[in-house]
Design a protein around this motif. Structure first.
Motif, PDB file in Angstrom:
ATOM      1  N   ALA A  71       0.832  -1.202   0.000  1.00 17.25           N
ATOM      2  CA  ALA A  71       0.000   0.000   0.000  1.00 17.25           C
ATOM      3  C   ALA A  71       0.872   1.259   0.000  1.00 17.25           C
ATOM      4  O   ALA A  71       0.613   2.200  -0.753  1.00 17.25           O
ATOM      5  N   GLN A  72       1.910   1.257   0.835  1.00 18.27           N
ATOM      6  CA  GLN A  72       2.813   2.413   0.870  1.00 18.27           C
ATOM      7  C   GLN A  72       3.528   2.596  -0.455  1.00 18.27           C
ATOM      8  O   GLN A  72       3.790   3.721  -0.876  1.00 18.27           O
ATOM      9  N   ALA A  73       3.831   1.489  -1.127  1.00 19.96           N
ATOM     10  CA  ALA A  73       4.549   1.542  -2.406  1.00 19.96           C
ATOM     11  C   ALA A  73       3.597   1.725  -3.585  1.00 19.96           C
ATOM     12  O   ALA A  73       4.020   1.741  -4.731  1.00 19.96           O
ATOM     13  N   VAL A  81       9.216  -4.449  -1.883  1.00 23.38           N
ATOM     14  CA  VAL A  81      10.236  -5.389  -1.403  1.00 23.38           C
ATOM     15  C   VAL A  81      11.253  -4.655  -0.535  1.00 23.38           C
ATOM     16  O   VAL A  81      11.616  -5.112   0.543  1.00 23.38           O
ATOM     17  N   ARG A  82      11.697  -3.485  -1.000  1.00 24.92           N
ATOM     18  CA  ARG A  82      12.660  -2.698  -0.215  1.00 24.92           C
ATOM     19  C   ARG A  82      12.060  -2.296   1.145  1.00 24.92           C
ATOM     20  O   ARG A  82      12.730  -2.387   2.171  1.00 24.92           O
ATOM     21  N   LEU A  83      10.807  -1.827   1.118  1.00 27.61           N
ATOM     22  CA  LEU A  83      10.144  -1.453   2.371  1.00 27.61           C
ATOM     23  C   LEU A  83      10.036  -2.648   3.311  1.00 27.61           C
ATOM     24  O   LEU A  83      10.287  -2.535   4.514  1.00 27.61           O
ATOM     25  N   MET A 103       0.857 -10.131  -3.440  1.00 27.04           N
ATOM     26  CA  MET A 103       0.374  -9.510  -4.672  1.00 27.04           C
ATOM     27  C   MET A 103      -0.617 -10.450  -5.360  1.00 27.04           C
ATOM     28  O   MET A 103      -1.646 -10.016  -5.867  1.00 27.04           O
ATOM     29  N   ALA A 104      -0.304 -11.738  -5.317  1.00 28.97           N
ATOM     30  CA  ALA A 104      -1.183 -12.733  -5.961  1.00 28.97           C
ATOM     31  C   ALA A 104      -2.526 -12.828  -5.248  1.00 28.97           C
ATOM     32  O   ALA A 104      -3.523 -13.183  -5.857  1.00 28.97           O
ATOM     33  N   MET A 105      -2.561 -12.486  -3.968  1.00 26.98           N
ATOM     34  CA  MET A 105      -3.804 -12.536  -3.206  1.00 26.98           C
ATOM     35  C   MET A 105      -4.637 -11.266  -3.373  1.00 26.98           C
ATOM     36  O   MET A 105      -5.692 -11.137  -2.783  1.00 26.98           O
ATOM     37  N   GLY A 106      -4.142 -10.328  -4.160  1.00 23.81           N
ATOM     38  CA  GLY A 106      -4.890  -9.121  -4.418  1.00 23.81           C
ATOM     39  C   GLY A 106      -4.875  -8.154  -3.262  1.00 23.81           C
ATOM     40  O   GLY A 106      -5.903  -7.689  -2.804  1.00 23.81           O
ATOM     41  N   TRP A 107      -3.686  -7.839  -2.797  1.00 29.99           N
ATOM     42  CA  TRP A 107      -3.493  -6.953  -1.642  1.00 29.99           C
ATOM     43  C   TRP A 107      -4.487  -5.847  -1.660  1.00 29.99           C
ATOM     44  O   TRP A 107      -4.975  -5.318  -0.747  1.00 29.99           O
TER      45      TRP A 107
END
Length: 107
Positions: A71-73, A81-83, A103-107
């Motif tokens: 969400a932040q990214a 990934v960095r966060l 991501m695959a779970m639809g964040w």
């Protein structure tokens, strides 16, 4: 109906099938260009993924943390990934697995 683990050149899938032949047909139908490497009958009617084998250990809620980072990214995988690495101290490979799974779970 029993579960079968079917590994192809690019995927590992879990198929609910009557027998090994049906599991192979499932893989061939859905991934016709891939070679089937192995078919294994799962001993139970459940599929279990070990968090320890994926390198997910500790008391933090990894999915909530990953979704927060996504969400932040704003959905940018590399930034997420960095966060995640920064928030958890995870290495690159572990952070990538967790972020991609969420991501695959639809964040």
């Amino acid at each position: 109906m029993p579960l079968f683990e079917v590994e192809t050149t690019s995927h590992i899938m879990i198929a609910s099938a009557d027998d090994e032949k049906a599991a192979r047909e499932f893989a061939a139908t859905n991934y016709p260009t891939e070679e089937i490497i192995r078919v294994t009958h799962r001993p139970r009617d459940a599929w279990v993924i070990s968090k320890n084998l994926l390198g997910i250990v500790g008391t933090i809620d990894v999915c909530a943390t990953a979704r927060e980072c996504l969400a932040q990214a704003k959905g940018d995988k590399l930034h997420a990934v960095r966060l995640y690495m920064n928030h958890t101290g995870s290495d690159l490979e572990q952070a990538r697995k967790v972020i991609e799974s969420n991501m695959a779970m639809g964040w």
